[in-house]
Motif scaffolding. Structure first.
Motif, PDB file in Angstrom:
ATOM      1  N   VAL A 142       0.999  -1.496  -0.260  1.00 11.61           N
ATOM      2  CA  VAL A 142       0.311  -0.248  -0.213  1.00 11.61           C
ATOM      3  C   VAL A 142       1.044   0.920   0.320  1.00 11.61           C
ATOM      4  CG1 VAL A 142      -1.459   1.314   1.531  1.00 11.61           C
ATOM      5  CG2 VAL A 142      -1.789  -1.139   1.164  1.00 11.61           C
ATOM      6  N   ARG A 143       0.452   2.880  -0.914  1.00  9.79           N
ATOM      7  CA  ARG A 143       1.918   3.044  -1.181  1.00  9.79           C
ATOM      8  C   ARG A 143       0.857   4.830  -0.535  1.00  9.79           C
ATOM      9  NH1 ARG A 143       4.917   2.823  -6.588  1.00  9.79           N
ATOM     10  NH2 ARG A 143       5.460   0.957  -6.368  1.00  9.79           N
ATOM     11  N   ASN A 144      -0.377   4.659  -0.335  1.00  6.72           N
ATOM     12  CA  ASN A 144      -0.781   5.720   0.028  1.00  6.72           C
ATOM     13  C   ASN A 144      -1.498   5.215   1.670  1.00  6.72           C
ATOM     14  OD1 ASN A 144      -1.308   8.070  -2.249  1.00  6.72           O
ATOM     15  ND2 ASN A 144      -1.924   5.645  -2.666  1.00  6.72           N
ATOM     16  N   LEU A 145      -0.954   6.537   2.239  1.00 12.24           N
ATOM     17  CA  LEU A 145      -1.085   6.185   4.001  1.00 12.24           C
ATOM     18  C   LEU A 145      -1.668   7.246   4.823  1.00 12.24           C
ATOM     19  CD1 LEU A 145       1.437   3.107   5.360  1.00 12.24           C
ATOM     20  CD2 LEU A 145      -1.464   3.143   4.652  1.00 12.24           C
ATOM     21  N   ASN A 184       9.773   2.119   2.573  1.00 12.46           N
ATOM     22  CA  ASN A 184       9.668   2.688   1.181  1.00 12.46           C
ATOM     23  C   ASN A 184       9.559   3.741   1.077  1.00 12.46           C
ATOM     24  OD1 ASN A 184       9.336   2.666  -1.184  1.00 12.46           O
ATOM     25  ND2 ASN A 184       6.970   0.870  -1.193  1.00 12.46           N
ATOM     26  N   PRO A 185      10.604   4.671   0.513  1.00 15.14           N
ATOM     27  CA  PRO A 185      10.462   5.730   0.871  1.00 15.14           C
ATOM     28  C   PRO A 185       9.420   6.316  -0.391  1.00 15.14           C
ATOM     29  CG  PRO A 185      12.754   5.111   0.423  1.00 15.14           C
ATOM     30  CD  PRO A 185      11.520   3.934   0.698  1.00 15.14           C
ATOM     31  N   ALA A 186       9.634   5.882  -0.801  1.00 16.87           N
ATOM     32  CA  ALA A 186       7.899   5.927  -1.824  1.00 16.87           C
ATOM     33  C   ALA A 186       6.927   6.812  -1.437  1.00 16.87           C
ATOM     34  CB  ALA A 186       8.216   5.945  -3.605  1.00 16.87           C
ATOM     35  N   ILE A 187       6.853   5.815  -0.471  1.00 13.61           N
ATOM     36  CA  ILE A 187       4.910   5.488   0.313  1.00 13.61           C
ATOM     37  C   ILE A 187       4.828   7.150   0.295  1.00 13.61           C
ATOM     38  CG2 ILE A 187       3.525   4.589   1.903  1.00 13.61           C
ATOM     39  CD1 ILE A 187       5.599   2.039   1.829  1.00 13.61           C
ATOM     40  N   LYS A 188       3.584   7.666   0.598  1.00  8.73           N
ATOM     41  CA  LYS A 188       2.999   8.951   0.486  1.00  8.73           C
ATOM     42  C   LYS A 188       2.124   8.954   2.067  1.00  8.73           C
ATOM     43  CE  LYS A 188       2.626  10.764  -4.098  1.00  8.73           C
ATOM     44  NZ  LYS A 188       1.565  11.160  -5.537  1.00  8.73           N
ATOM     45  N   VAL A 189       2.656   9.294   3.034  1.00 10.96           N
ATOM     46  CA  VAL A 189       2.200   9.770   4.379  1.00 10.96           C
ATOM     47  C   VAL A 189       1.861  10.529   4.085  1.00 10.96           C
ATOM     48  CG1 VAL A 189       2.940   9.034   7.047  1.00 10.96           C
ATOM     49  CG2 VAL A 189       3.844   7.755   5.310  1.00 10.96           C
ATOM     50  N   GLU A 190       0.454  10.603   4.771  1.00  6.05           N
ATOM     51  CA  GLU A 190       0.273  12.302   5.530  1.00  6.05           C
ATOM     52  C   GLU A 190      -0.130  11.832   6.731  1.00  6.05           C
ATOM     53  OE1 GLU A 190      -3.299  15.376   4.056  1.00  6.05           O
ATOM     54  OE2 GLU A 190      -3.144  13.647   3.394  1.00  6.05           O
ATOM     55  N   THR A 191       0.215  12.823   7.936  1.00  7.18           N
ATOM     56  CA  THR A 191      -0.317  12.374   9.290  1.00  7.18           C
ATOM     57  C   THR A 191      -0.905  13.929  10.059  1.00  7.18           C
ATOM     58  OG1 THR A 191       2.216  13.859   9.753  1.00  7.18           O
ATOM     59  CG2 THR A 191       2.011  11.401   9.654  1.00  7.18           C
ATOM     60  N   TYR A 192      -1.485  13.604  11.204  1.00  4.24           N
ATOM     61  CA  TYR A 192      -2.313  14.651  11.470  1.00  4.24           C
ATOM     62  C   TYR A 192      -2.254  14.199  12.821  1.00  4.24           C
ATOM     63  CZ  TYR A 192      -5.196  15.322   7.772  1.00  4.24           C
ATOM     64  OH  TYR A 192      -5.960  15.830   6.234  1.00  4.24           O
ATOM     65  N   PHE A 193      -1.227  15.094  13.648  1.00  7.25           N
ATOM     66  CA  PHE A 193      -0.938  15.447  14.993  1.00  7.25           C
ATOM     67  C   PHE A 193      -2.422  16.210  15.792  1.00  7.25           C
ATOM     68  CE2 PHE A 193       1.697  16.908  18.652  1.00  7.25           C
ATOM     69  CZ  PHE A 193       1.434  15.631  19.482  1.00  7.25           C
ATOM     70  N   GLU A 194      -3.382  15.276  15.713  1.00  4.47           N
ATOM     71  CA  GLU A 194      -4.287  16.425  16.319  1.00  4.47           C
ATOM     72  C   GLU A 194      -6.210  15.270  16.398  1.00  4.47           C
ATOM     73  OE1 GLU A 194      -6.408  19.103  13.053  1.00  4.47           O
ATOM     74  OE2 GLU A 194      -4.447  18.783  12.428  1.00  4.47           O
ATOM     75  N   ASP A 195      -6.894  15.770  17.030  1.00  2.82           N
ATOM     76  CA  ASP A 195      -8.314  15.400  16.637  1.00  2.82           C
ATOM     77  C   ASP A 195      -8.391  16.225  16.014  1.00  2.82           C
ATOM     78  OD1 ASP A 195     -10.414  14.504  17.377  1.00  2.82           O
ATOM     79  OD2 ASP A 195     -10.882  15.157  19.052  1.00  2.82           O
ATOM     80  N   ILE A 196      -8.925  15.561  14.768  1.00  4.09           N
ATOM     81  CA  ILE A 196      -9.784  15.883  13.464  1.00  4.09           C
ATOM     82  C   ILE A 196     -11.420  15.999  13.851  1.00  4.09           C
ATOM     83  CG2 ILE A 196      -7.488  15.205  12.082  1.00  4.09           C
ATOM     84  CD1 ILE A 196      -9.834  13.006  10.872  1.00  4.09           C
ATOM     85  N   PHE A 197     -11.943  15.650  14.435  1.00  8.07           N
ATOM     86  CA  PHE A 197     -13.003  15.957  14.416  1.00  8.07           C
ATOM     87  C   PHE A 197     -13.335  17.261  15.300  1.00  8.07           C
ATOM     88  CE2 PHE A 197     -12.633  11.231  14.152  1.00  8.07           C
ATOM     89  CZ  PHE A 197     -13.114  11.173  13.137  1.00  8.07           C
ATOM     90  N   GLU A 198     -12.159  17.453  15.872  1.00  2.21           N
ATOM     91  CA  GLU A 198     -12.469  19.214  16.078  1.00  2.21           C
ATOM     92  C   GLU A 198     -12.841  20.150  15.439  1.00  2.21           C
ATOM     93  OE1 GLU A 198      -9.365  20.267  18.804  1.00  2.21           O
ATOM     94  OE2 GLU A 198     -10.512  19.014  20.593  1.00  2.21           O
TER      95      GLU A 198
END
Length: 383
Positions: A142-145, A184-198
């Protein structure tokens, strides 16, 4: 003079990504002095988890401002590298590695690998289970997380988390992203260090709509139910997993909206859960300080998580006519109870390693989610 003591490895997703190696392009990775290996890739690492160790040069000469970097010269299909190793400027042997080499031992054919590479998975909770799931999906192809968690690693986490003592104090999403990048350095990783439901509802909805699968690896029952309602209304498959008291056992429950099966609200309203010895209630937690870790062996948690990972992959591969994992995904068997070595006599388990599907009827008639309840209104009320 070629320095055979050191060697460079340049990682690319596939041959077409040679076009990324343009003059001035930064190369990120690390220099391992113990093995004399220099690992570099042109992909920008998430959360600056890797430093710049090289740069692509047009002339093959090192500019003064880049004297501390490895210089990579690219001409057609050939590459040469040079740099100051110690006090000496030398040429270095270069080996190009494509990501396909990382997946040679997976059981997937070309079609299945392509399906996984194009999938985007949204994961809530980067604790013991969530971090393991993210890493194993990356290892599977899986390349998009997208990773969501507002907690940080503490010393008590080290015995069960994918992180270690050097990660204490870091956000769990960052630690997991760093591990993924090293797979795998080519994997796109997006992170949310937050409660996104706010966030405003439309922003939350947009994050969900990008996902092909949502995984709720959080212990917060209230958050799980919100995730259940969102995925149901947006028709996105969702997997819920977790462990019981002291990791004696656990469960994996998945929903495939539109396929006439019960959702999480149906399950929670119709099945009695095991009684806890203590009074930890994550449904009322509002921040990291409200979470108290449950004791439990890492191996016992992994026993449940590894089954959940295979179910996730089966759901992602449902469009593959040849996938054995996909054939195991049955909408009528979407609630799996998993007993560990010490599960005998606990909850519904009658023997050690007792694993079975709990039969469930279709959607509950009184379920507010299955009756097209207005989620946006509910999120607005919570705020």
């Amino acid at each position: 003079m070629i320095n055979n003591e050191y060697s460079c490895r340049v990682f690319l997703k596939d041959p077409s990504d040679r076009k990324l190696l343009r003059p001035g392009c930064g190369l990120y990775g690390c220099i391992q002095e113990s093995t004399k290996k220099i690992f570099m890739s042109p992909y920008l690492p998430p959360n600056n988890c890797q430093s710049q160790v090289g740069v692509v040069s047009k002339t093959g000469r090192v500019a003064p401002e880049n004297a501390h970097l490895i210089n990579l010269s690219v001409k057609d299909d050939s590459m040469t590298a040079s740099g100051f190793m110690g006090k000496r400027f030398t040429q270095l042997p270069v080996e190009v590695i494509f990501s396909a080499a990382s997946y040679e031992r997976t059981p997937f054919n070309q079609l299945e690998m392509k399906i996984l590479q194009n999938k985007r998975v949204l994961i809530f909770g980067m604790g013991t289970g969530g971090s393991k799931i993210a890493l194993e999906l990356a290892r599977a192809g899986v390349r998009n997380l997208t990773l969501c968690d507002f907690d940080r690693i503490n010393f008590a986490n080290v015995s069960r988390h994918e992180g270690d003592l050097l990660d204490v104090g870091k956000p769990k999403v960052q630690v997991t992203a760093e591990r993924i990048y090293r797979i795998n350095p080519a994997i796109k990783v997006e992170t949310y260090f937050e409660d996104i439901f706010e966030r405003p509802f439309e922003q939350v909805k947009e994050i969900f709509e990008q996902a092909d699968l949502v995984i709720a690896a959080t212990d917060n029952t209230g958050v799980q139910l919100v995730i259940n309602e969102l995925t149901h209304n947006l028709v996105i498959p969702c997997v819920f997993g977790g462990c019981y008291e002291e990791a004696l056992g656990g469960e994996v429950f998945f929903t495939l909206p539109g396929e006439n099966m019960p959702c999480l609200a149906c399950l929670r309203g119709g099945v009695k859960q095991p009684k806890r010895k203590n009074k930890i209630d994550y449904s009322t937690a509002s921040g990291p300080e409200d979470y108290q870790g449950q004791p439990g062996l890492h191996a016992a948690v992994d026993f449940v998580t590894c089954i959940e990972i295979q179910i996730c992959l089966g759901i992602l591969l449902r469009k593959s006519p040849t996938s054995k994992l996909a054939k195991m995904i049955d909408p009528s068997r979407n609630y799996l109870l998993i007993g560990g070595m010490l599960s005998e006599g606990f909850y519904r388990f009658i023997k050690p390693f007792d694993i079975f599907y709990q039969p469930l009827s279709g959607p509950r008639k009184k379920c507010v989610v299955c009756q097209n309840h207005n989620l946006e209104t509910e999120i607005g009320k919570e705020k």
